[in-house]
Structures are given as C-alpha cells and as structure tokens.
Design an enzyme around this catalytic site. Structure first.
Site, PDB file in Angstrom:
ATOM      1  N   ASP A 135       0.820  -1.225   0.000  1.00 27.94           N
ATOM      2  CA  ASP A 135       0.000   0.000   0.000  1.00 27.94           C
ATOM      3  C   ASP A 135       0.854   1.275   0.000  1.00 27.94           C
ATOM      4  O   ASP A 135       0.611   2.200   0.783  1.00 27.94           O
ATOM      5  CB  ASP A 135      -0.969   0.016   1.203  1.00 27.94           C
ATOM      6  CG  ASP A 135      -2.077  -1.041   1.086  1.00 27.94           C
ATOM      7  OD1 ASP A 135      -1.921  -1.968   0.278  1.00 27.94           O
ATOM      8  OD2 ASP A 135      -3.075  -0.932   1.802  1.00 27.94           O
ATOM      9  N   ASP A 156      -0.890  -4.327  -3.581  1.00 20.89           N
ATOM     10  CA  ASP A 156      -1.842  -3.207  -3.758  1.00 20.89           C
ATOM     11  C   ASP A 156      -1.122  -1.874  -3.670  1.00 20.89           C
ATOM     12  O   ASP A 156      -1.605  -0.942  -3.015  1.00 20.89           O
ATOM     13  CB  ASP A 156      -2.944  -3.260  -2.681  1.00 20.89           C
ATOM     14  CG  ASP A 156      -3.707  -4.569  -2.696  1.00 20.89           C
ATOM     15  OD1 ASP A 156      -3.745  -5.224  -3.744  1.00 20.89           O
ATOM     16  OD2 ASP A 156      -4.277  -4.935  -1.652  1.00 20.89           O
TER      17      ASP A 156
END
Ligand SMILES: *[C@@H]1O[C@H](CO)[C@@H](O)[C@H](O)[C@H]1NC(C)=O
Length: 417
Positions: free
Chosen positions: A250, A271
């Site tokens: 992230d 991600d």
C-alpha cells in the site's frame, strides 16, 4: 514528533468519512488476501477464460449480449460521465481553460527555502507548512534542500497551492515508518489511511524531485497491519514530477481527486497503488519489491462511494519491472478501472494479468481492465483473463491523454529550481 492526527480528524469532511470507512476495510482485505492469494487462480477464475455466449456481460447488459457490447456500453458511459464530470470540475469552463483560482495563485508565487542545516527560512517541512496561511491563495514553493527529513506530514485541506520542490538529481527524502498496525494514542491500530508518511488533503498540490518514503520493514505475507503508506493524496488537481514513492504494501494511496504523475518511480509490493483517484501516470517506472506476489493496483472505483464511479487509473508509456510475480491489478471496488497503454511490461507480469479479488463476476459488475499497445515479455495479452481486454483505438482514446484528468484546467509544468 509531528503527528497531526488531531488536525487530520478535525478536518474530516463527510467525503473523507466515507473514504475513511472504505479505507478501514482495506487492511482486513489486504492481510487476509495476501495470505491466501492464489497465483494463477484469482477471484476471476484461473487461466484466460473466454466469455461464454450468454455469459460475460449477460446479466448486466441483457441476456445474450457479448462482452464487446458491454465494452461499448462502458465507453458510452464514459462519454456521458465525462460531460457531467467536466462541468463539475473547478473553474466552470468544463475543464477547458485553466482554473481562475489557479491562474491567480500562480501570478505571484512565494518561495521558502527549507534546509536542515539552518541556511533556509525553515529547518523542517513541518514548520514551513505551518507558516502557510489557511485559505492560502498564492502558490507557495517550498524549495527543499537535499537531506533526509524524518517527518510525518499533513498538507491540510485549508492550505491549497503548495509545491514541494527538490532537485531531482539529489532529491530530499521525506520518510516515516508507521504501519496500519502501529498503535495510536488510544492504543488501537491507526489503520492504513493514517499510516501515510505524507498526506496531501489540499487541492493544487505539486511536487517535483522529492522522495516520499515509508521505511517500515516489508510486511511478511499474511502479516496483520503491514500496510505502510508513503504518500496519500486526497486533494484534487495534484501533480507529481520526478518523484519517487517508495514503500512496500500500500505505498501510494491514490485516494481521491484528479492526479497526474510524470517521470516518477513507484515501488511496492501488495496493492501498492490503490484508492479511488482519477489519475494519469505517464512515463513512470513501477517496480515490485517483493519476491512473492506483487499487485500493482487495487483501484477502488465503486458504485458504493459517491464520486468513486468517475475514478480510474490510466498508465501511459510506463515501465513495469521488478521481482516476484506481478499482477497488473485486482478489483477493490465493484467497478475497478485500470488501463495500461504503450507500457513496457517485464517477464514478471503474470500471463492472466488481472484478478477479480472479491468481485465474483467482474465482467458483469463494471470492472474495466484494459491494455492498449503494450510491449515486453509481460505483455502477453492473449493469455489474459477473459474479462480483461485489449482496447481498440477508439476505446483507448479516453485514457491516453491528459484529458482523462481534465488536465487543461490545472496541469502546469514543474517549477524551475
Ligand atoms: C525527470 O525525469 C526524467 C525521466 O527520468 C528525466 O529525463 C529528466 O531528466 C528528469 N529531470 C531532471 C531535472 O532531472
């Protein structure tokens, strides 16, 4: 130690609250999914499935319609939402001319030198941001001299028109090391959103030649609370030139608004570009830093969050490389939208390319994953999962230029340093 948590909470608008709720879902997903992520057999169902007649877009677009019809409808939908969104874009001229507030702000810029050795007006970026007045109406260029700035920063929504300017040849490094699992003052984990080393909630932010970093150790697969955001951008009309956004899970929370990234390097694992921004990435290098499964994007376009339906990530003339097995994206939202054009993909990009994650029938819910004229050993589009497509010239057109982010109304060249 600057924390800014209180400021951040006070500044929450309803939109942010919605986003906060949405964001708080992310950690749980990311942790669990990372542990159980199944290479070659994602939520969308394994190896390149061709849409069956009557299947694919059938449920959404009427029984018997093909995936191509679905795609065509999606393009029409784009044309409609583009008009609506362009008229909503600030400036009122449908995004065709530079926003009036922005032109005014650029007319008389101020410049502050930030230097750790005391040779500037400020030693820390925190102090420089503090000195910018609320409801600022002038471009404020923080001329940030080389060095490592161990600061956790918030550019608050009341302070638009701030520029972080470094020297790309010897960029200043802004770094912090919070993770989602880091405990806050109340003893509870702070969550993904608050883990950001730098959070930009103001509009018209610009950065040039800056390294944004979260140097928390890379999360192990399945580890709880390992999300460690380096940069979160919530303000709209933000541009980044020659920046590095460096982290693991992230890394870049492309949270909300219109964003432009040019000549940037973005490094991460799971991600690592995520959120519901509507963003154009051009000439950027996107690197996986994990030997395991990397997921380049988790774009969160969804019907469930107002504004999010107008979002999407478009990568143009970028380079994808690094370690492990790289997925181009997995669907965080029901209508996740990501397009790669003219992008060089290294062999680490997995043949299926994409994953549906929680979305059971990506083709029928509005997930839009496309590729256009990409190259390199990872661009084996014939083996892609059945619901991702190679775009036609006409389909790609909406995504390949700065009009995707209504750039005429706000994208300016980087400052001279
Ligand atoms: C910005 O990045 C691009 C691409 O890497 C490079 O060509 C350019 O020289 C950089 N600008 C500066 C001032 O270093």
């Amino acid at each position: 130690m600057p924390r800014h948590k209180c400021e951040a909470v006070q500044g929450l608008s309803i939109a942010v609250l919605v986003a906060l709720v949405a964001a708080s879902i992310s950690p749980a997903y990311s942790q669990k999914e990372q542990a159980s992520f199944n290479i070659g057999g994602g939520g969308g169902g394994g190896v390149a499935k061709k849409p069956s007649p009557g299947g694919g877009a059938g449920a959404a677009a009427g029984a018997g319609s093909s995936f191509d019809q679905f795609l065509a409808q999606n393009v029409e939908h784009f044309a409609v939402t583009e008009q609506i969104y362009a008229s909503k874009a600030k400036g009122g001229a449908g995004g065709k001319t530079l926003d009036a507030d922005l032109s005014a702000a650029e007319a008389s810029p101020v410049r502050y030198v930030v230097s750790p050795d005391g040779k500037g007006k400020f030693r820390t970026i925190t102090d420089a941001i503090k000195a910018v007045p609320e409801k600022n109406r002038q471009r404020v260029i923080l001329d940030i001299r080389p060095g490592t700035y161990k600061e956790k920063l918030l550019v608050p929504s009341m302070k638009p028109f701030i520029t972080f300017a470094g020297n790309p040849k010897n960029p200043p490094i802004i770094t912090w090391n919070d993770r989602a699992g880091t405990r806050g003052k109340n003893g509870a984990p702070i969550g993904t959103m608050a883990s950001a080393s730098v959070a930009v909630e103001a509009d018209y932010f610009m950065a040039y030649g800056i390294v944004f970093k979260n140097d928390a150790p890379l999360a192990l697969p399945g580890q709880e609370g390992g999300q460690a955001v380096a940069l979160r951008v919530f303000g709209t009309k933000a541009a980044f030139y020659n920046c590095t956004i460096d982290g693991g899970q992230d890394t870049l929370y492309d949270h909300h608004g219109l964003h432009y990234f040019k000549d940037c390097v973005i490094r991460g694992s799971v991600d690592f570009i995520f959120g519901f921004g509507r963003s154009l990435y051009t000439e950027c290098t996107i690197m996986s830093v994990t030997k395991e499964t990397a997921i380049l994007t988790a774009q969160q376009r969804t019907k469930a969050i107002s504004d999010a339906i107008e979002s999407g990530f478009s990568f143009v003339r970028c380079k994808i490389m690094g370690m492990g097995q790289i997925y181009l994206g997995r669907a965080w939202g029901d209508s996740s939208r990501v397009v790669y054009s003219f992008t060089e993909m290294s062999k680490e990009v997995v043949p299926v390319g994409w994953d549906g994650w929680k979305v059971e029938k990506p083709a029928t819910t509005g997930v839009f994953y496309g590729e256009y004229k990409c190259s390199g050993p990872g661009a084996m589009s014939t083996q892609r999962i059945g619901w991702a497509r190679v775009l036609t010239d006409q389909q790609a057109k909406a995504f390949t230029g700065s009009q995707f982010v209504y750039g005429n109304s706000w994208i300016l060249p980087p400052p001279k340093i």
